[in-house]
Design a protein around this motif. Structure first.
Motif, short mmCIF file in Angstrom:
data_model
loop_
_atom_site.label_atom_id
_atom_site.label_comp_id
_atom_site.label_asym_id
_atom_site.label_seq_id
_atom_site.Cartn_x
_atom_site.Cartn_y
_atom_site.Cartn_z
N THR A 77 0.93 -1.05 -0.06
CA THR A 77 0.26 -0.16 0.21
C THR A 77 0.65 1.25 -0.16
O THR A 77 1.45 1.32 0.81
CB THR A 77 -0.91 -0.05 1.32
OG1 THR A 77 -1.82 -1.24 1.19
CG2 THR A 77 -1.86 1.51 0.96
N VAL A 78 0.51 2.30 -1.13
CA VAL A 78 1.29 3.21 -0.93
C VAL A 78 0.85 4.32 -1.19
O VAL A 78 -0.82 4.68 -1.22
CB VAL A 78 1.93 3.27 -2.62
CG1 VAL A 78 2.94 4.57 -2.72
CG2 VAL A 78 3.14 2.07 -2.76
N ALA A 79 2.00 5.11 0.05
CA ALA A 79 0.73 6.67 0.04
C ALA A 79 0.88 7.40 -1.32
O ALA A 79 1.31 7.65 -1.41
CB ALA A 79 1.02 7.33 0.89
N VAL A 80 -0.56 8.32 -1.49
CA VAL A 80 -0.27 9.39 -2.24
C VAL A 80 -0.26 11.02 -1.56
O VAL A 80 -1.80 11.06 -0.99
CB VAL A 80 -1.05 8.87 -3.78
CG1 VAL A 80 -1.07 11.03 -4.86
CG2 VAL A 80 -0.82 7.39 -4.65
N GLN A 81 0.45 10.76 -2.24
CA GLN A 81 0.25 12.75 -1.18
C GLN A 81 1.01 13.86 -2.58
O GLN A 81 0.95 13.85 -3.87
CB GLN A 81 1.47 13.55 -0.60
CG GLN A 81 2.06 12.32 1.22
CD GLN A 81 2.80 12.72 1.40
OE1 GLN A 81 4.17 13.73 1.33
NE2 GLN A 81 2.51 12.44 3.08
N ALA B 139 2.15 6.94 -12.61
CA ALA B 139 0.32 6.33 -13.71
C ALA B 139 -0.84 6.04 -12.71
O ALA B 139 -1.82 6.40 -12.31
CB ALA B 139 1.17 5.63 -14.69
N ALA B 140 -0.28 5.62 -11.86
CA ALA B 140 -0.60 5.07 -10.68
C ALA B 140 -1.51 5.92 -9.44
O ALA B 140 -2.72 6.04 -9.39
CB ALA B 140 -0.84 3.34 -9.91
N ALA B 141 -0.75 6.89 -9.40
CA ALA B 141 -0.86 7.61 -8.37
C ALA B 141 -1.49 8.95 -9.11
O ALA B 141 -2.30 9.63 -8.11
CB ALA B 141 0.22 8.15 -7.96
N LEU B 142 -1.05 9.05 -10.39
CA LEU B 142 -1.88 9.62 -10.64
C LEU B 142 -3.31 10.01 -11.60
O LEU B 142 -4.39 11.00 -11.45
CB LEU B 142 -0.90 10.31 -12.06
CG LEU B 142 -0.08 11.42 -12.24
CD1 LEU B 142 1.04 11.76 -13.09
CD2 LEU B 142 -0.52 12.50 -11.72
N ALA B 143 -3.84 8.85 -11.60
CA ALA B 143 -4.87 8.65 -11.64
C ALA B 143 -5.75 8.39 -10.81
O ALA B 143 -7.24 8.05 -10.55
CB ALA B 143 -4.79 7.06 -12.16
N VAL B 144 -5.16 8.59 -9.03
CA VAL B 144 -6.35 8.38 -8.21
C VAL B 144 -7.12 9.59 -8.16
O VAL B 144 -6.85 10.79 -8.03
CB VAL B 144 -5.25 8.44 -7.34
CG1 VAL B 144 -6.43 8.97 -5.84
CG2 VAL B 144 -4.71 7.47 -6.95
#
Length: 406
Positions: free
Chosen positions: A348-352, A374-379
């Motif tokens: 599980t990776v946190a996105v800030q 890419a996964a972070a920007l898609a949140v």
């Protein structure tokens, strides 16, 4: 006063009690008959070599050297802070002396020391200033009052270490009569780290009691089927590669075994109890109905009982028999975690965004930075925070965090 050098040690008991010319003397003030005090050693001094005696309790001599050499030094000493001088110091002195007399062959009596916290409770006084036991006090919405009699107000003092002098003690027999010894033990282990003071709480005891009842219900009447005691692992079930719910629960069981084993080795009893509660929740939410699920449920319930055994030995033995075992739980080996099942395939990776948490993402372990970006920007929450703009920088800390800088 100098002690006599001709005391006899061939008669049981205190040798000074059997020394007539030293025990009986003339009073230095009035010259009349007097008796000297024969109990000349503090009880801590008397107990400062007992660990060496325990090595050979039936020996005809104070210490059997071979037994002492085999067992000593003591692996772990657990005691309150008051033992630092009154017992530890005396024990070290005795060991130095016993080494010179040839009774032992060691420099220090204890290999490890763990200083435990104290059990604390509020203090109470009646209107006359007399200390009160907690059982004499009734807590109401408008304050504390005397439980019996006039209902006069009670002064509530600060929480202090339980002591007879201030009467802020709870009779363990009362707790045991109501909740049982296992519940009292579980509460004391789970409430706080053992090196810190424990605040005695009736609500905490009741919470441990509810959990004990929940455990019993899980074992006494499991909601889903379990295989027999000697049931074999289903042929096509591979918890290392299987992605089913049963495999996830089985892997979580092995992680729990590893964590609790480590906690107990480090005196992390409160963490161990917390992990037992967490795994009980996992099993309680597990409702698979295939053969693999029945087998995993059996293994999970057995493991849960074994892991709670050190905390609640009486209830655990009853649950172990209820699961169909004839052998005592106390004679059952401690479970060993499979290292292959302790490694997570995903993280599980946190996105800030600009240092503020906006969400989390699940990624395969050790994913490439481009995939994490890419996964972070898609949140969705990240997209809204960016508001159609272009990030100035995306910082990826593998398996931990993605920070989008605007």
């Amino acid at each position: 006063m100098v002690l006599p050098d001709d005391a006899r040690f061939d008669v049981p008991g205190n040798p000074l009690d059997h020394h007539p010319t030293w025990k009986h003397a003339a009073c230095p003030t009035c010259g009349g008959p007097a008796r000297r005090e024969t109990d000349t050693m503090d009880t801590f001094v008397d107990s400062s070599w007992y660990f060496a005696r325990y090595c050979s309790a039936q020996a005809d001599v104070p210490v059997d050297r071979d037994a002492a050499d085999y067992w000593l030094p003591v692996d772990q000493y657990v005691g309150g802070i008051e033992h630092a001088i009154l017992h530890l110091l005396y024990s070290r002195f005795f060991v130095r002396a016993m080494r010179q007399t040839g009774h032992v062959d060691m420099d220090e009596p204890f290999a490890g020391l763990f200083t435990q916290g104290m059990v604390c409770h509020e203090t109470y006084r009646d209107p006359g200033g007399k200390w009160l036991f907690p059982k004499e006090v009734e807590h109401r919405d408008d304050g504390a009052v005397l439980r019996v009699g006039s209902g006069e107000p009670v002064t509530v003092g600060r929480s202090e270490s339980m002591s007879k002098s201030k009467r802020n003690v709870v009779d363990p027999e009362t707790i045991i009569d109501i909740y049982g010894a296992d519940t009292a033990r579980l509460f004391m282990l789970s409430d706080t780290p053992p090196e810190r003071d424990l605040e005695w709480s009736e609500a905490g005891v009741e919470g441990a009691w509810r959990f004990a009842n929940r455990l019993w219900r899980m074992i006494d009447a499991p909601g889903d089927a379990v295989v027999a005691v000697d049931g074999e692992q289903p042929e096509h079930f591979d918890p290392r590669a299987d992605g089913s719910e049963a495999a996830v629960v089985f892997r979580e069981m092995h992680k729990t075994i590893a964590r609790i084993t480590d906690d107990l080795e480090k005196f992390g009893f409160n963490r161990a109890v917390a992990r037992i509660r967490e795994f009980a929740n996992v099993l309680g939410d597990f409702h698979g109905d295939d053969a693999a699920s029945a087998w995993v449920r059996r293994r999970g319930l057995e493991t849960l009982v074994i892991l709670v055994g050190p905390m609640m030995p009486h209830l655990a033995e009853e649950m172990w028999q209820r699961l169909g075992h004839d052998r005592l739980l106390a004679d059952t080996p401690w479970p060993v975690a499979d290292p292959a099942l302790l490694v997570d395939d995903t993280v599980t990776v946190a996105v800030q965004v600009n240092g503020k948490l906006r969400g989390t993402i699940e990624l395969p372990k050790d994913s490439a930075d481009a995939d994490a970006r890419a996964a972070a920007l898609a949140v969705p929450t990240v997209s809204r925070a960016i508001a159609g703009g272009e990030p100035r920088k995306v910082i990826v800390v593998p398996n931990r965090i993605v920070n989008v800088v605007l």
